[in-house]
Scaffold this active site. Structure first.
Site, PDB file in Angstrom:
ATOM      1  N   GLU A 383      26.592 100.836  78.121  1.00 16.18           N
ATOM      2  CA  GLU A 383      25.501 101.325  77.280  1.00 16.18           C
ATOM      3  C   GLU A 383      24.193 100.763  77.835  1.00 16.18           C
ATOM      4  O   GLU A 383      24.112  99.577  78.155  1.00 16.18           O
ATOM      5  CB  GLU A 383      25.686 100.899  75.826  1.00 16.18           C
ATOM      6  CG  GLU A 383      24.540 101.293  74.906  1.00 16.18           C
ATOM      7  CD  GLU A 383      24.220 102.785  74.961  1.00 16.18           C
ATOM      8  OE1 GLU A 383      23.071 103.123  75.306  1.00 16.18           O
ATOM      9  OE2 GLU A 383      25.121 103.596  74.679  1.00 16.18           O
ATOM     10  N   GLU A 455      24.980 111.004  76.149  1.00 17.42           N
ATOM     11  CA  GLU A 455      23.544 111.292  76.035  1.00 17.42           C
ATOM     12  C   GLU A 455      23.024 111.826  77.377  1.00 17.42           C
ATOM     13  O   GLU A 455      22.098 111.281  77.958  1.00 17.42           O
ATOM     14  CB  GLU A 455      22.750 110.062  75.576  1.00 17.42           C
ATOM     15  CG  GLU A 455      23.061 109.583  74.192  1.00 17.42           C
ATOM     16  CD  GLU A 455      24.326 108.723  74.112  1.00 17.42           C
ATOM     17  OE1 GLU A 455      25.105 108.888  73.157  1.00 17.42           O
ATOM     18  OE2 GLU A 455      24.530 107.896  75.011  1.00 17.42           O
ATOM     19  N   GLU A 479      32.513 111.706  66.394  1.00 18.79           N
ATOM     20  CA  GLU A 479      31.922 110.550  65.721  1.00 18.79           C
ATOM     21  C   GLU A 479      31.092 110.935  64.501  1.00 18.79           C
ATOM     22  O   GLU A 479      31.003 110.169  63.539  1.00 18.79           O
ATOM     23  CB  GLU A 479      31.066 109.763  66.719  1.00 18.79           C
ATOM     24  CG  GLU A 479      29.882 110.540  67.257  1.00 18.79           C
ATOM     25  CD  GLU A 479      29.190 109.830  68.420  1.00 18.79           C
ATOM     26  OE1 GLU A 479      29.757 108.855  68.938  1.00 18.79           O
ATOM     27  OE2 GLU A 479      28.089 110.255  68.776  1.00 18.79           O
TER      28      GLU A 479
END
Length: 674
Positions: A383, A455, A479
């Site tokens: 991340e 993303e 999610e």
């Protein structure tokens, strides 16, 4: 090994000052007519599909590619003032083998038209058209020329006008991470739209408006003006759309046009518009299923950060690894293994993520050895919180750290509406963002690392050139069913995605929920039955396919989990058997490494009975069908756990009648008998 089966090319050059040129599809059913108006405006028309539009740019000549003031007024408008210098046509046909995919072999058969133009300013620009039997594409090319070493594109004036207005399925421009529910409305009633758009005409034909081979250019979006669909390029923060150096070519603008949904899903125009594989040895790129320490964070039973309920601990990861080995799952994802998550559930911390420092309760040395001994891989997680520039500077060291621990796959993330690239804060879909993602893919390829990009920029077929880019998010995934304020995605969502977002490329939707309780958000849940979740492993394609639920959830229904154990994620061929956008969908896919077939289907809130004709199977071959379907009392609201498993012999003459509950579905394994 990649194989080219057939290559045929014939070229005809016509030196002409004509104002018109044309090219037809190989079957002669689609013709593209290019022409210049009296004032030199470049236009095109596609018949008999009834698509037309104008072409052009506004650009500013500059000396270098530094930051520019977008208010400069010396723009050269390339919307008119053109003359034709040369016209050439060619034909091309080949069949090539995929590294992985929805089918093993893809045929590229098209005719090409190149129109070389010269603007009254002296700038030369080519427009390249390709006509396929199931659609067309075009791109702009700026050849090397004196006075145009570098330039800025301020606007691209590409438009599409349809003789008959279709219904459009789309999501709005600037939807964060493309995570929205596709809605349908008459095309001209739409406001702004993200790329891509699915089109549906009253006569039962379909279209898909997208782009291909996006490599050094901003992602396109759309808006409606003058009854046309117009292109809007994602800008840099200073308003410039693209910095370019000649020679330069844009991505392909692509429109698939088919008479039915099956042909729309079968179109491979996007992949054919991308360059062949750039990786000489692809043997290290392996499709696989995985489970992971992830769903518990969304249910608030685990945390990413180190805490009393930290998810990625040594003990928990060992539990997942052993479960995966026991149940023939090839890999395990560990999110929250590395330092930097301290502020995640509020505001990102000032310190940045480390990609080489595990938390103290995650023994990566021990876990790497254990995974290797069990024959299970670890999927790493990086991340970035949108700090793309930092990641770009550190990713080689991060990939070396992974490889030192036997890890070859990584899920990357950019949770920030605007990412910080080496160029500063920019939209992730800007040219700067596109450049960053491509650099990640190329660096990972050199390091023999495969990518699951979250993303992302919307996929445009780059996986053909770099098949280590195996899957991406860019989708309202599972999610959302854990925490969305709207209660979770409607059952129709997974019946819409195969005809919208999934046509752009593989998506990490993360199917496979078996426990529908949600004590933290009791009004939010998965709108599905267990049989529906099984069907998603066939209808939602991804070569890295995650079964997202907890091991203990799967062990409550081990007989249903057997389908997840068995179903592959690499296919020899794929067929849409039936479907209606947003209502229901049924796919059949043949395993690339056996003669087995798998069928999956889902429905919206409406329960329905489907007659499934198996005539696509080879004749004179018998299969053992294991059918996982909704029980008679199943319903996603009241009884999502009710399912039935039955077995029978079938062949190409068999017709199955299958009932799907509200929010339900089914999955079938067809095991070829000797």
């Amino acid at each position: 090994m990649r194989k080219t089966i057939i290559i045929l090319a014939a070229i005809c050059c016509l030196f002409s000052c004509s104002k018109e040129a044309e090219v037809s599809s190989p079957d002669g059913q689609l013709t593209i007519d290019f022409s210049l108006t009296e004032s030199g405006v470049a236009t095109y028309r596609v018949s008999p599909k009834g698509v037309s539009g104008e072409l052009g740019f506004s650009l500013i000549k500059i000396a270098d590619l530094g930051v520019a003031d977008s208010t400069m007024t010396d723009a050269i408008d390339l919307r008119d003032g053109f003359s034709i210098v040369n016209i050439s046509t060619s034909s091309f046909s080949e069949t090539w083998e995929t590294t992985w995919g929805e089918e093993q072999y893809i045929t590229d058969n098209h005719n090409e038209l190149v129109v070389e133009l010269k603007h009254k300013s002296g700038i030369r620009m080519d427009v390249i058209f390709r006509a396929f039997n199931d659609g067309f594409a075009f791109r702009y090319r700026f050849p090397e020329q004196v006075g145009l070493d570098s330039f800025m594109i301020m606007d691209e004036h590409t438009s599409y006008r349809f003789d008959n207005e279709p219904i459009a399925w789309s999501i709005p421009w600037r939807t964060e991470y493309y995570e929205a529910i596709y809605t349908d409305a008459p095309l001209l009633s739409k406001d702004s739209m993200c790329d891509p758009i699915t089109l549906q005409w009253a006569d039962g034909s379909y279209g898909y408006l997208h782009e291909a081979q996006l490599v050094d250019y901003p992602a396109q979006n759309f808006y409606i003006a003058d009854s046309s669909v117009c292109t809007y390029l994602t800008p840099w923060q200073n308003g410039v759309k693209a910095y370019c150096r000649a020679p330069f070519q844009t991505p392909w603008r692509m429109l698939i046009l088919t008479d039915n949904l099956s042909d729309l899903c079968a179109s491979r125009i996007m992949l054919n518009l991308n360059d062949p594989c750039a990786i000489d040895d692809t043997s290290w790129i392996r499709p696989m299923k995985f489970i992971g320490i992830w769903w518990g964070m969304h249910l608030k039973t685990m945390t990413w950060r180190q805490s009393p309920i930290h998810g990625a601990t040594t003990a928990n990861m060992e539990r997942y690894l052993r479960f995966a080995a026991e149940h023939h799952i090839q890999a395990v994802l560990a999110e929250g293994w590395n330092k930097g998550w301290e502020g995640y559930e509020g505001v990102w911390p000032d310190e940045r993520f480390s990609f080489v420092e595990p938390y103290s309760d995650y023994d990566i040395e021990y876990l790497s050895r254990l995974a290797d001994s069990l024959g299970v891989e670890i999927v790493c997680h990086h991340e970035t919180s949108g700090q793309a520039g930092q990641y770009q500077q550190e990713m080689e060291a991060a990939y070396d750290f992974m490889k030192a621990h036997g890890i070859t796959a990584v899920k990357t993330g950019y949770v920030s509406p605007i990412i910080t690239t080496l160029d500063g804060r920019q939209y992730n879909c800007s040219q700067s963002g596109v450049r960053h993602y491509r650099e990640v893919i190329q660096t990972a390829a050199r390091k023999h690392v495969t990518i699951d990009n979250h993303e992302p920029v919307m996929p445009t077929g780059l996986q053909r050139t770099y098949p280590n880019l195996m899957t991406q998010e860019g989708i309202r995934g599972q999610e959302w069913n854990a925490w969305a304020a709207d209660g979770g995605s409607p059952a129709s969502h997974v019946c819409t995605l195969p005809f919208t977002r999934m046509l752009a490329g593989p998506a990490d939707y993360t199917p496979g929920v078996f426990d529908f309780s949600n004590p933290v958000q009791p009004n939010t849940r998965v709108h599905a039955t267990i049989a529906n979740q099984l069907g998603l492993f066939v209808t939602m394609y991804s070569p890295l396919q995650m079964a997202c639920d907890l091991p203990e959830s799967y062990m409550k229904h081990p007989d249903a989990f057997r389908f997840i154990e068995d179903v592959p994620c690499d296919w020899k061929q794929s067929k849409l058997l039936m479907g209606e956008i947003g209502q229901y969908v049924v796919f059949a896919r043949e395993d690339r490494h056996s003669d087995d077939w798998y069928i999956g289907g889902t429905t919206d809130d409406e329960a329905r009975t489907l007659k499934l004709d198996l005539r696509f199977l080879p004749k004179n071959r018998t299969y053992t069908a294991t059918i996982y379907r909704d029980a008679e009392d199943a319903d996603w609201r009241t009884n999502p756990y009710a399912y039935t498993i039955e077995e029978m012999e079938v062949n190409a003459e068999t017709t199955l009648q299958i009932w799907l509950a509200s929010g339900g579905g089914f999955a079938i394994r067809l095991h070829a008998k000797d």
